[in-house]
Design a protein around this motif. Sequence first.
Motif, PDB file in Angstrom:
ATOM      1  N   GLY A 180       2.252   6.697  -6.985  1.00 16.94           N
ATOM      2  CA  GLY A 180       1.095   7.256  -7.321  1.00 16.94           C
ATOM      3  C   GLY A 180       1.052   8.270  -8.758  1.00 16.94           C
ATOM      4  O   GLY A 180       0.152   8.164  -9.465  1.00 16.94           O
ATOM      5  N   HIS A 181       2.217   8.813  -8.941  1.00 17.90           N
ATOM      6  CA  HIS A 181       2.334   9.643 -10.127  1.00 17.90           C
ATOM      7  C   HIS A 181       2.600   9.072 -11.181  1.00 17.90           C
ATOM      8  O   HIS A 181       2.662   9.287 -12.535  1.00 17.90           O
TER       9      HIS A 181
ATOM     10  N   GLU B  84      -4.207  -1.291 -11.112  1.00 19.90           N
ATOM     11  CA  GLU B  84      -4.599  -1.880  -9.923  1.00 19.90           C
ATOM     12  C   GLU B  84      -6.101  -2.657 -10.086  1.00 19.90           C
ATOM     13  O   GLU B  84      -6.485  -3.209  -9.322  1.00 19.90           O
TER      14      GLU B  84
ATOM     15  N   LYS C 250       2.586   1.741  -3.544  1.00 18.77           N
ATOM     16  CA  LYS C 250       1.586   2.093  -4.507  1.00 18.77           C
ATOM     17  C   LYS C 250       1.436   3.678  -4.424  1.00 18.77           C
ATOM     18  O   LYS C 250       1.416   4.577  -5.270  1.00 18.77           O
ATOM     19  N   SER C 251       1.377   3.950  -3.138  1.00 21.68           N
ATOM     20  CA  SER C 251       0.871   5.377  -2.870  1.00 21.68           C
ATOM     21  C   SER C 251       2.345   6.176  -3.173  1.00 21.68           C
ATOM     22  O   SER C 251       2.178   7.425  -3.782  1.00 21.68           O
TER      23      SER C 251
ATOM     24  N   THR D 278       0.752  -1.255  -0.121  1.00 17.88           N
ATOM     25  CA  THR D 278      -0.051  -0.029  -0.212  1.00 17.88           C
ATOM     26  C   THR D 278       0.812   1.220  -0.009  1.00 17.88           C
ATOM     27  O   THR D 278       0.506   2.241  -0.998  1.00 17.88           O
TER      28      THR D 278
ATOM     29  N   ILE E 267       0.045   3.427 -13.156  1.00 19.97           N
ATOM     30  CA  ILE E 267      -0.188   2.048 -12.333  1.00 19.97           C
ATOM     31  C   ILE E 267      -1.621   1.667 -12.729  1.00 19.97           C
ATOM     32  O   ILE E 267      -2.609   2.049 -13.106  1.00 19.97           O
TER      33      ILE E 267
END
Lengths: 464, 464
Positions: free
Chosen positions: A11-12, A17, A7-8, A4, A15
């Motif tokens: 984030g730019h 999911e 992924k954060s 998590t 991605i």
Amino acid sequence: MSVTALKSALGHLEIDENPVSVRAKSRDFFWYSPVLKARMDHLTADFVVAPKSEAEVIEVLRQAHAHGVPVTVRGAGTGNYGQAMPMRGGIILHMKNMAAVKAIHPGRVVAEPGCLIKDLDAATRAHSGQELRMHPSTYSTATIGGFISGGSGGIGSCTWGVLRDLGNILRLRVVTAEAEPQVHEFTGEELHRVSHAYGTNGIITEVEMPLAPSYDWVDIFVTHPDFATSVRIAGDLGHQDGILKKLISVYEAPTAKAYFQRVAPHVAETDNLLGLMIAPQSMDGFLTFLARYPGASVIFRSDETEWPKEPGPVFEYGWNHTTLRALKVDPSITYLQVLYAPGVYEEKVAAIRAAFPGEVIQHLEAMRVDGKMAFAGLTLVKFTTEARLDEIIHQHEAMGCHVFNPHRYTLEEGGRQSTDATQLAFKRQADPKGILNPGKMIAWDAPDWDYTRMYTYQDMQAAE
Amino acid sequence: MSVTALKSALGHLEIDENPVSVRAKSRDFFWYSPVLKARMDHLTADFVVAPKSEAEVIEVLRQAHAHGVPVTVRGAGTGNYGQAMPMRGGIILHMKNMAAVKAIHPGRVVAEPGCLIKDLDAATRAHSGQELRMHPSTYSTATIGGFISGGSGGIGSCTWGVLRDLGNILRLRVVTAEAEPQVHEFTGEELHRVSHAYGTNGIITEVEMPLAPSYDWVDIFVTHPDFATSVRIAGDLGHQDGILKKLISVYEAPTAKAYFQRVAPHVAETDNLLGLMIAPQSMDGFLTFLARYPGASVIFRSDETEWPKEPGPVFEYGWNHTTLRALKVDPSITYLQVLYAPGVYEEKVAAIRAAFPGEVIQHLEAMRVDGKMAFAGLTLVKFTTEARLDEIIHQHEAMGCHVFNPHRYTLEEGGRQSTDATQLAFKRQADPKGILNPGKMIAWDAPDWDYTRMYTYQDMQAAE
């Protein structure tokens, strides 16, 4: 490990999911093998990231290292040893956005790894009538980086040998998975650190490959009623230095009749088949050569023959596409990858053929090994049980034919069956946390492994 | 035979009857051999005719047939088996005016036979970055027709094999010496009728040859203190399918020091030398390869090294140019042409080398034979007597090394030492009066000849 948080942090970037497409992007052609299918079918990554530049690759690896999340790199996922399957989840590093052809020179090309091989060839052909020396049968879908990381040879190997041979890869640019990722440029002996390493010890961000002249290769099918003669023709043709060839495949009867649907109307059950690619200027030499073998019959040549249903490229019958075509007709079919060595291939093929009547069908691909003609046997096998498959493999080895076992997902079991010290040493440096494609290098996970037993990755993600 | 009547009949063509230039145009490099020099030095034609078209070739042959005058065809006269020496006078058919490059396509070129090889390569390079697969060391002066008629292989043979191999000549257009000359187009098996036939059974008026990509070949000299290791390096390099090479020559010490004047300042008496041509994109692979052989040292590479006196093309040290360079320094030097066969070349070369200490110096040229690495030995020999030279040759053969005896002017004695049925059969059809290059084909003159004796042409023109 914190997926998590990773992924954060990413984030730019691009991605994916969505569970359905993440699962699709977590799969390769592992299912060619009933053994791998039984073990790997449930595997899926947590999310997919598709970097657009080397800088983004570096960012992904820096963050993945910081968060201790596994990274499994993939091109098009056309491998069939489970090369691109994420054993422990984590992220799939999808190279589709790094597909540029950067420079073309006489005899060489520089490209990003995610470039499709067909696109690379199209660019070099349009630029200067050049093409890659070799490619897999998945020409239309595979990437150049995936071929280098997960492949070994293919169409073109009857002339050029395999990727591992000196001169067949010129340079690889590689990013490591250290706290601060490093960028390396590898040439010469250093290439072996990362070629055919499944992305276990670095991520390729640029490749430089040699080019050969691109000709309008003539696709040819030849039949012969006798299998041993078919093998002899293939080997002798390989020895004709003056005849330019890119593919020499041999298919034992009844492969052509049983599994090659568009060829079937033109052959008998008892016909053995040769699939060939010959340069136009070598056609006269080739036909002169073939006329020396009574019983050999050209049933198709792409520059002259018209079949009501065109067969498509002959190379899409060869190498691993043979297995694919057979599988579509008979789902019980699986395969082996056998090396029939220079000098002894005729006798070894004959002996192996005699040893498994009705259970094994010969399929041979000509290749150069250390400057001499040899054959890769991508043998079709009627699968019954894993135990019987292992027995067939052991029997091959007992008869002096090395098997690159395509029913194993580790580098070692699918290859030389021993530690590759060069790859291991570089992994120690480049991937100190072991986050790159975990579970594929036994030398890393279990250095003292006994290769008579199958390796099963201790931390493989459990099936749901 | 009526030379005067023939000259008159051909008066409208380009004729040379100046005795000095006729004699010059009647000579080739036969004088490499002290044996041929003793027998052929006096030979000269009556006049020279240089046709400008196939139609003129037909006219010459029609008239020569009518008048029963011998016709000896020549390109540049760079052969050294006396191929272009007029044994019985008559006319020299000089092909210098038929030198056009007619068409260039991907992988092939069509040209007239009198085209200089260097001009042919210049044209195909400028057109599309292509060049001939192979050429003799007399690249700058030899013609393509002369190479096909009188040569067998050379620079390029380490990759492509020899001219005789299927695919290395695509098509030959040939005019016969019948009452009404016929024009034939030969491909496939028919090529052997007239290739390497010294113009004894037809006159080539057009050639179609395969082309390879033209690279900026890097010329390289490597030294190694051990001769056996030098041979091993050469053979192993030949087996590197991924490294593009055009020349692999091996010179036993002290050849480089004693005979290669511009190389001499850079080597020791004890240095064995390798002369190589490697494609630029293969240089990294080559240097990686060479680093595996301790003691090997690159003393020159044309893309980087500057010597106060440039050595010129490395291929002008190889093949028959080696003999030429040695002859210039030591007029007592002559040579052999030995075949060291695949698989056994290392042991055979070692055995031969041990058998003639101080008398024979090894010079090897890598070539492909039936798809396998082999070597041509263009061995340097310190000449004493003809009897001793014959003894050395017989000893080579007794030790299992075939010799293409360069001290004989017939096709058979300089080659396979038996009748070439294909060439003979075509001569019966194409040259019923036996006017084409008489005295060069034993099978025509003396079918039951005993090859243990030297053939001496019964009607050879007498010395004045």
